[in-house]
Design an enzyme around this catalytic site. Structure first.
Site, PDB file in Angstrom:
ATOM      1  N   SER A  26       0.894  -1.289   0.079  1.00  0.00           N
ATOM      2  CA  SER A  26      -0.139   0.239   0.012  1.00  0.00           C
ATOM      3  C   SER A  26       0.943   1.276  -0.047  1.00  0.00           C
ATOM      4  O   SER A  26       1.912   1.400   0.834  1.00  0.00           O
ATOM      5  CB  SER A  26      -0.798  -0.040   1.068  1.00  0.00           C
ATOM      6  OG  SER A  26      -1.688  -1.111   1.256  1.00  0.00           O
ATOM      7  N   ILE A  27       0.300   2.299  -0.587  1.00  0.00           N
ATOM      8  CA  ILE A  27       1.059   3.706  -0.560  1.00  0.00           C
ATOM      9  C   ILE A  27       0.916   4.139   0.819  1.00  0.00           C
ATOM     10  O   ILE A  27       2.210   4.656   1.235  1.00  0.00           O
ATOM     11  CB  ILE A  27       0.270   4.548  -1.508  1.00  0.00           C
ATOM     12  CG1 ILE A  27       0.540   4.306  -2.950  1.00  0.00           C
ATOM     13  CG2 ILE A  27       0.831   6.060  -1.169  1.00  0.00           C
ATOM     14  CD1 ILE A  27      -0.248   5.185  -3.954  1.00  0.00           C
ATOM     15  N   ASP A  71     -13.820   2.421   8.810  1.00  0.00           N
ATOM     16  CA  ASP A  71     -14.328   2.275   7.611  1.00  0.00           C
ATOM     17  C   ASP A  71     -15.195   3.663   7.617  1.00  0.00           C
ATOM     18  O   ASP A  71     -16.118   3.695   8.245  1.00  0.00           O
ATOM     19  CB  ASP A  71     -15.415   1.276   7.458  1.00  0.00           C
ATOM     20  CG  ASP A  71     -16.139   0.830   6.353  1.00  0.00           C
ATOM     21  OD1 ASP A  71     -16.484   1.892   5.567  1.00  0.00           O
ATOM     22  OD2 ASP A  71     -16.675  -0.257   6.098  1.00  0.00           O
ATOM     23  N   ILE A  99      -7.281   6.472   0.769  1.00  0.00           N
ATOM     24  CA  ILE A  99      -8.450   5.634   0.547  1.00  0.00           C
ATOM     25  C   ILE A  99      -9.033   6.167  -0.596  1.00  0.00           C
ATOM     26  O   ILE A  99      -9.093   7.327  -0.873  1.00  0.00           O
ATOM     27  CB  ILE A  99      -9.046   5.530   1.703  1.00  0.00           C
ATOM     28  CG1 ILE A  99      -9.716   6.690   2.331  1.00  0.00           C
ATOM     29  CG2 ILE A  99      -8.339   4.666   2.756  1.00  0.00           C
ATOM     30  CD1 ILE A  99     -10.649   6.729   3.526  1.00  0.00           C
ATOM     31  N   TYR A 162     -10.270   4.710 -16.194  1.00  0.00           N
ATOM     32  CA  TYR A 162     -10.221   5.166 -14.899  1.00  0.00           C
ATOM     33  C   TYR A 162     -11.580   5.810 -14.656  1.00  0.00           C
ATOM     34  O   TYR A 162     -11.951   5.810 -13.276  1.00  0.00           O
ATOM     35  CB  TYR A 162      -9.055   6.292 -14.873  1.00  0.00           C
ATOM     36  CG  TYR A 162      -8.708   6.548 -13.432  1.00  0.00           C
ATOM     37  CD1 TYR A 162      -8.270   5.467 -12.523  1.00  0.00           C
ATOM     38  CD2 TYR A 162      -8.767   7.904 -12.910  1.00  0.00           C
ATOM     39  CE1 TYR A 162      -7.773   5.817 -11.069  1.00  0.00           C
ATOM     40  CE2 TYR A 162      -8.271   8.242 -11.521  1.00  0.00           C
ATOM     41  CZ  TYR A 162      -7.922   7.297 -10.865  1.00  0.00           C
ATOM     42  OH  TYR A 162      -7.296   7.751  -9.575  1.00  0.00           O
ATOM     43  N   LYS A 169     -11.298  12.190  -8.190  1.00  0.00           N
ATOM     44  CA  LYS A 169      -9.999  12.731  -7.958  1.00  0.00           C
ATOM     45  C   LYS A 169     -10.053  14.087  -8.101  1.00  0.00           C
ATOM     46  O   LYS A 169      -9.334  14.947  -7.797  1.00  0.00           O
ATOM     47  CB  LYS A 169      -9.024  11.791  -8.564  1.00  0.00           C
ATOM     48  CG  LYS A 169      -8.769  10.402  -8.052  1.00  0.00           C
ATOM     49  CD  LYS A 169      -8.536  10.346  -6.700  1.00  0.00           C
ATOM     50  CE  LYS A 169      -8.080   8.975  -6.194  1.00  0.00           C
ATOM     51  NZ  LYS A 169      -7.321   8.941  -4.927  1.00  0.00           N
ATOM     52  N   THR A 200      -0.926  -1.695  -6.663  1.00  0.00           N
ATOM     53  CA  THR A 200      -1.513  -1.763  -5.308  1.00  0.00           C
ATOM     54  C   THR A 200      -2.668  -2.656  -5.361  1.00  0.00           C
ATOM     55  O   THR A 200      -3.462  -2.925  -6.530  1.00  0.00           O
ATOM     56  CB  THR A 200      -1.772  -0.511  -4.631  1.00  0.00           C
ATOM     57  OG1 THR A 200      -2.548   0.118  -5.469  1.00  0.00           O
ATOM     58  CG2 THR A 200      -0.621   0.372  -4.679  1.00  0.00           C
ATOM     59  N   ALA A 202      -5.709  -1.447  -4.583  1.00  0.00           N
ATOM     60  CA  ALA A 202      -6.743  -0.598  -5.337  1.00  0.00           C
ATOM     61  C   ALA A 202      -6.717  -0.795  -6.610  1.00  0.00           C
ATOM     62  O   ALA A 202      -7.653  -0.687  -7.163  1.00  0.00           O
ATOM     63  CB  ALA A 202      -6.609   0.718  -4.474  1.00  0.00           C
TER      64      ALA A 202
END
Length: 261
Positions: A26-27, A71, A99, A162, A169, A200, A202
């Site tokens: 993970s980043i 969460d 996230i 995407y 984003k 990753t 995600a």
């Protein structure tokens, strides 16, 4: 991993929260590891009971004094995390929000066809949660601080597959600018970090992601892919007092890919 020089304890006495560690790819893990290597105390969250076995060993490696479920779609969990930070630390110096989520059918479909529930869920997790965390972190950053979120080039340009995440984003990057303007007078800086494509968990939900990785490797001036440690160390630098007059930026860590047509 790129190891900081021995004794380089730039964040000794600093405390931060890192949200979004799913595993050691993970980043968020790259960021948490960098901050800890530079001397900071790091609080860590995990998504749910299913994720906990993957994150808990990493939290132990960080010697995380705070380790809680988060969460952002569960009412009260975000507030509980910040209440624990308030009780145990009483302050916060940095926050890393890493996230994002879109329902699979919404992500796979055209933006034009996005259902309302899928759109709202995408925006809630991928954008609003950062705004809410900024709200909760603000009173803990009485001496100033830094807020970070993760974005991607697909917010600026249309990236095949995407889709709705690019829309989310783009909203997130706009939120960064408004939050930076509002929180700047209190010494709180806000940035969006934009890494190049990374393998990753995600990213695994994006169709044909391997082709995107190959393209990034070929086109980036550096001719190599970014790593989670590259992202972590750059993020830590931006949290340091040396970068105190940098805020409201989208900072690319992508080997220069974003400058190439």
């Amino acid at each position: 991993m790129v190891i900081p020089a021995a004794g380089l304890r730039l964040f000794e006495g600093k405390r931060g929260l890192v949200v979004g560690i799913a595993n050691d790819q993970s980043i968020a893990w790259g960021c948490a590891r960098a901050f800890r290597a530079f001397g900071a105390e790091v609080a860590v969250t995990y998504l749910n009971d299913k994720a906990r076995p993957y994150v808990e060993p990493l939290a132990r490696e960080l010697e995380a004094p705070i380790f809680l479920p988060l969460d952002t779609t569960v009412p009260g969990q975000m507030e509980a995390v910040f209440a624990a930070i308030t009780e145990q630390w009483g302050e916060l110096d940095f926050l890393v929000h890493s996230i994002a989520f879109a329902p699979r059918d919404t992500l796979a479909g055209r933006v034009t066809d996005a259902p309302l529930d899928g759109f709202l869920k995408t925006m809630e997790v991928s954008c609003w949660s950062f705004i809410r965390m900024g709200h909760l972190a603000e009173p803990l950053m009485r001496k100033g601080g830094a807020l970070f979120t993760m974005t991607y080039y697909g917010a600026e340009k249309v990236i095949e597959n995407y889709n709705i995440m690019g829309v989310a984003k783009a909203a997130l990057e706009s939120a960064v600018r408004y939050m930076a303007a509002e929180l700047g007078p209190k010494g709180i800086r806000v940035h969006a970090i934009s890494p190049g494509p990374l393998a990753t968990r995600a990213a695994s939900g994006i169709p044909e992601f391997d082709a995107l990785l190959d393209k990034a490797r070929r086109k980036a001036p550096a001719r190599e892919l970014v790593t989670i440690d590259d992202v972590g160390i750059a993020t830590a630098f931006l949290a340091h007092e040396s970068a105190r007059l940098m805020t409201g930026q989208v900072l690319y860590i992508d080997g220069g890919y974003n400058i190439i047509d």
